[in-house]
Scaffold this motif. Structure first.
Motif, PDB file in Angstrom:
ATOM      1  N   GLY A 132       0.798  -1.230   0.000  1.00 17.96           N
ATOM      2  CA  GLY A 132       0.000   0.000   0.000  1.00 17.96           C
ATOM      3  C   GLY A 132       0.826   1.273   0.000  1.00 17.96           C
ATOM      4  N   LEU A 133       1.961   1.269  -0.631  1.00 20.13           N
ATOM      5  CA  LEU A 133       2.851   2.430  -0.660  1.00 20.13           C
ATOM      6  C   LEU A 133       2.559   3.339  -1.845  1.00 20.13           C
ATOM      7  CD1 LEU A 133       6.246   0.609   0.018  1.00 20.13           C
ATOM      8  CD2 LEU A 133       4.821   1.815   1.685  1.00 20.13           C
ATOM      9  N   THR A 134       2.883   4.601  -1.668  1.00 16.90           N
ATOM     10  CA  THR A 134       2.912   5.567  -2.762  1.00 16.90           C
ATOM     11  C   THR A 134       4.321   6.114  -2.806  1.00 16.90           C
ATOM     12  OG1 THR A 134       0.598   6.161  -2.482  1.00 16.90           O
ATOM     13  CG2 THR A 134       1.979   7.751  -3.636  1.00 16.90           C
ATOM     14  N   TRP A 135       4.887   6.204  -4.004  1.00 21.47           N
ATOM     15  CA  TRP A 135       6.277   6.626  -4.158  1.00 21.47           C
ATOM     16  C   TRP A 135       6.428   8.134  -4.067  1.00 21.47           C
ATOM     17  CZ3 TRP A 135       8.853   2.819  -2.824  1.00 21.47           C
ATOM     18  CH2 TRP A 135       8.689   1.542  -3.337  1.00 21.47           C
ATOM     19  N   ASP A 136       6.242   8.695  -2.871  1.00 20.08           N
ATOM     20  CA  ASP A 136       6.583  10.096  -2.638  1.00 20.08           C
ATOM     21  C   ASP A 136       8.068  10.138  -2.257  1.00 20.08           C
ATOM     22  OD1 ASP A 136       6.784   9.371   0.114  1.00 20.08           O
ATOM     23  OD2 ASP A 136       4.700   9.944   0.448  1.00 20.08           O
ATOM     24  N   VAL A 137       8.625  11.321  -2.076  1.00 14.58           N
ATOM     25  CA  VAL A 137      10.070  11.403  -1.847  1.00 14.58           C
ATOM     26  C   VAL A 137      10.489  10.748  -0.528  1.00 14.58           C
ATOM     27  CG1 VAL A 137      10.508  13.359  -3.376  1.00 14.58           C
ATOM     28  CG2 VAL A 137       9.913  13.786  -0.992  1.00 14.58           C
ATOM     29  N   GLU A 138       9.667  10.836   0.496  1.00 12.86           N
ATOM     30  CA  GLU A 138      10.015  10.207   1.770  1.00 12.86           C
ATOM     31  C   GLU A 138      10.037   8.684   1.636  1.00 12.86           C
ATOM     32  OE1 GLU A 138       7.474  12.497   1.518  1.00 12.86           O
ATOM     33  OE2 GLU A 138       8.535  14.214   2.361  1.00 12.86           O
ATOM     34  N   THR A 139       9.035   8.138   0.953  1.00  6.75           N
ATOM     35  CA  THR A 139       8.970   6.685   0.762  1.00  6.75           C
ATOM     36  C   THR A 139      10.115   6.212  -0.122  1.00  6.75           C
ATOM     37  OG1 THR A 139       6.569   6.791   0.995  1.00  6.75           O
ATOM     38  CG2 THR A 139       7.474   4.786   0.027  1.00  6.75           C
ATOM     39  N   LEU A 140      10.384   6.945  -1.203  1.00 12.68           N
ATOM     40  CA  LEU A 140      11.512   6.588  -2.070  1.00 12.68           C
ATOM     41  C   LEU A 140      12.833   6.629  -1.306  1.00 12.68           C
ATOM     42  CD1 LEU A 140      10.644   8.370  -5.421  1.00 12.68           C
ATOM     43  CD2 LEU A 140      11.082   5.934  -5.126  1.00 12.68           C
ATOM     44  N   ASP A 141      12.996   7.629  -0.463  1.00 13.89           N
ATOM     45  CA  ASP A 141      14.221   7.735   0.314  1.00 13.89           C
ATOM     46  C   ASP A 141      14.403   6.503   1.206  1.00 13.89           C
ATOM     47  OD1 ASP A 141      16.527   9.477   1.276  1.00 13.89           O
ATOM     48  OD2 ASP A 141      15.473   9.062   3.167  1.00 13.89           O
ATOM     49  N   ALA A 142      13.350   6.111   1.904  1.00  8.86           N
ATOM     50  CA  ALA A 142      13.430   4.928   2.766  1.00  8.86           C
ATOM     51  C   ALA A 142      13.656   3.665   1.947  1.00  8.86           C
ATOM     52  CB  ALA A 142      12.156   4.803   3.602  1.00  8.86           C
ATOM     53  N   TRP A 143      12.999   3.579   0.795  1.00  4.93           N
ATOM     54  CA  TRP A 143      13.142   2.413  -0.078  1.00  4.93           C
ATOM     55  C   TRP A 143      14.561   2.282  -0.601  1.00  4.93           C
ATOM     56  CZ3 TRP A 143      10.492  -1.821  -1.386  1.00  4.93           C
ATOM     57  CH2 TRP A 143      10.843  -2.500  -2.574  1.00  4.93           C
ATOM     58  N   ILE A 144      15.104   3.390  -1.099  1.00  2.00           N
ATOM     59  CA  ILE A 144      16.449   3.371  -1.668  1.00  2.00           C
ATOM     60  C   ILE A 144      17.494   3.111  -0.581  1.00  2.00           C
ATOM     61  CG2 ILE A 144      18.197   4.758  -2.870  1.00  2.00           C
ATOM     62  CD1 ILE A 144      15.834   6.125  -4.345  1.00  2.00           C
ATOM     63  N   GLU A 145      17.199   3.527   0.633  1.00  3.83           N
ATOM     64  CA  GLU A 145      18.139   3.266   1.727  1.00  3.83           C
ATOM     65  C   GLU A 145      18.252   1.767   2.011  1.00  3.83           C
ATOM     66  OE1 GLU A 145      19.188   4.697   6.240  1.00  3.83           O
ATOM     67  OE2 GLU A 145      17.142   4.954   5.533  1.00  3.83           O
ATOM     68  N   ASN A 146      17.111   1.078   2.039  1.00  4.81           N
ATOM     69  CA  ASN A 146      17.147  -0.355   2.334  1.00  4.81           C
ATOM     70  C   ASN A 146      15.812  -0.990   1.944  1.00  4.81           C
ATOM     71  OD1 ASN A 146      17.392  -2.951   3.329  1.00  4.81           O
ATOM     72  ND2 ASN A 146      18.316  -2.302   5.251  1.00  4.81           N
ATOM     73  N   PRO A 147      15.668  -1.433   0.695  1.00  7.38           N
ATOM     74  CA  PRO A 147      14.396  -1.984   0.229  1.00  7.38           C
ATOM     75  C   PRO A 147      13.946  -3.234   0.989  1.00  7.38           C
ATOM     76  CG  PRO A 147      16.034  -1.960  -1.542  1.00  7.38           C
ATOM     77  CD  PRO A 147      16.683  -1.395  -0.343  1.00  7.38           C
ATOM     78  N   ARG A 148      14.873  -4.038   1.415  1.00 10.15           N
ATOM     79  CA  ARG A 148      14.530  -5.279   2.138  1.00 10.15           C
ATOM     80  C   ARG A 148      13.971  -4.992   3.528  1.00 10.15           C
ATOM     81  NH1 ARG A 148      14.828 -10.075  -0.771  1.00 10.15           N
ATOM     82  NH2 ARG A 148      16.263  -9.737  -2.466  1.00 10.15           N
ATOM     83  N   ALA A 149      14.479  -3.957   4.184  1.00 11.06           N
ATOM     84  CA  ALA A 149      13.972  -3.609   5.509  1.00 11.06           C
ATOM     85  C   ALA A 149      12.601  -2.953   5.403  1.00 11.06           C
ATOM     86  CB  ALA A 149      14.946  -2.678   6.222  1.00 11.06           C
ATOM     87  N   MET A 150      12.386  -2.173   4.352  1.00 12.01           N
ATOM     88  CA  MET A 150      11.123  -1.459   4.219  1.00 12.01           C
ATOM     89  C   MET A 150       9.973  -2.404   3.899  1.00 12.01           C
ATOM     90  SD  MET A 150      10.324   1.850   1.989  1.00 12.01           S
ATOM     91  CE  MET A 150       8.760   2.645   2.137  1.00 12.01           C
ATOM     92  N   VAL A 151      10.197  -3.320   2.968  1.00  6.88           N
ATOM     93  CA  VAL A 151       9.181  -4.307   2.599  1.00  6.88           C
ATOM     94  C   VAL A 151       9.861  -5.679   2.586  1.00  6.88           C
ATOM     95  CG1 VAL A 151       7.485  -5.036   0.875  1.00  6.88           C
ATOM     96  CG2 VAL A 151       7.937  -2.598   1.196  1.00  6.88           C
ATOM     97  N   PRO A 152       9.876  -6.334   3.744  1.00 14.79           N
ATOM     98  CA  PRO A 152      10.522  -7.647   3.807  1.00 14.79           C
ATOM     99  C   PRO A 152       9.893  -8.631   2.822  1.00 14.79           C
ATOM    100  CG  PRO A 152      10.050  -6.815   6.008  1.00 14.79           C
ATOM    101  CD  PRO A 152       9.369  -5.896   5.032  1.00 14.79           C
ATOM    102  N   GLY A 153      10.752  -9.385   2.159  1.00 17.37           N
ATOM    103  CA  GLY A 153      10.289 -10.392   1.216  1.00 17.37           C
ATOM    104  C   GLY A 153      10.094  -9.894  -0.207  1.00 17.37           C
ATOM    105  N   ASN A 154      10.321  -8.596  -0.458  1.00 16.48           N
ATOM    106  CA  ASN A 154      10.192  -8.114  -1.837  1.00 16.48           C
ATOM    107  C   ASN A 154      11.337  -8.666  -2.668  1.00 16.48           C
ATOM    108  OD1 ASN A 154      12.239  -5.898  -2.740  1.00 16.48           O
ATOM    109  ND2 ASN A 154      11.794  -5.379  -0.602  1.00 16.48           N
ATOM    110  N   ARG A 155      11.213  -8.586  -3.986  1.00 15.82           N
ATOM    111  CA  ARG A 155      12.195  -9.213  -4.892  1.00 15.82           C
ATOM    112  C   ARG A 155      13.399  -8.343  -5.219  1.00 15.82           C
ATOM    113  NH1 ARG A 155       7.655 -10.778  -8.899  1.00 15.82           N
ATOM    114  NH2 ARG A 155       6.645 -12.454  -7.757  1.00 15.82           N
ATOM    115  N   MET A 156      13.379  -7.084  -4.829  1.00 15.26           N
ATOM    116  CA  MET A 156      14.481  -6.200  -5.197  1.00 15.26           C
ATOM    117  C   MET A 156      15.741  -6.592  -4.426  1.00 15.26           C
ATOM    118  SD  MET A 156      14.390  -2.138  -5.531  1.00 15.26           S
ATOM    119  CE  MET A 156      15.822  -1.135  -5.629  1.00 15.26           C
TER     120      MET A 156
END
Length: 180
Positions: A132-156
């Motif tokens: 249920g995420l929207t790619w705003d700058v805050e979410t992108l920042d957290a995602w780019i920092e550590n995608p596995r921690a933000m959404v465990p089990g994702n394929r990235m």
């Protein structure tokens, strides 16, 4: 000896790339005349082309500044050169061009402001689809920092960018490069 060949090589390149379809005998003298013309006096066309390119660069800079300012916060200070350099890590899996194809990861054109896992034609992990995420700058920042921690089990498989300024620069670069 090599110095005397440089003008000749330039004339040959100009003749070969002149773009005119016609008798090659006509192209050679024109190339020779261009090579013999004084280099200190640019033609009016070259001057107007250079001026137009400078204005185009200014317009591009103004557009980039406006896009970065619209992101808010420290994004106005984003270093787009560093953002491009950092994005090289991403380009093995992602494309940026409008209508670009998906590769290992989805095409990122228009990603800022878009719902996560919503690019048409890409098969996302159930974990990202259900996040249920929207790619705003805050979410992108957290995602780019550590995608596995933000959404465990994702394929990235990307390990992330630890430095805040690198993430800021990549997000700024994405915003500018994918602006419509």
């Amino acid at each position: 000896m090599l110095r005397s060949l440089v003008p000749l090589a330039g004339a040959l390149i100009i003749a070969a790339c002149g773009g005119e379809t016609g008798d090659t005998a006509d192209a050679a003298p024109a190339a020779h005349n261009e090579a013999a013309a004084p280099a200190a006096e640019p033609s009016a066309t070259a001057s107007s082309t250079a001026t137009a390119m400078a204005h185009s660069d200014d317009d591009d800079d103004d557009d980039a500044e406006a896009i970065l300012a619209a992101l808010g916060g420290d994004y106005a200070n984003a270093d787009l050169t560093n953002g491009a350099r950092q994005f090289r890590r991403c380009q093995s899996c992602h494309t940026l061009n409008e209508g670009g194809r998906h590769t290992v990861g989805p095409n990122l054109h228009g990603v800022i402001g878009r719902a996560a896992a919503s690019a048409e034609g890409f098969n996302y992990s159930p974990q990202l689809t259900g996040a249920g995420l929207t790619w705003d700058v805050e979410t992108l920042d957290a995602w780019i920092e550590n995608p596995r921690a933000m959404v465990p089990g994702n394929r990235m498989s990307f390990v992330g960018l630890r430095e805040a300024h690198d993430r800021r620069d990549v997000i700024g670069y994405l915003a500018v490069e994918t602006a419509d």
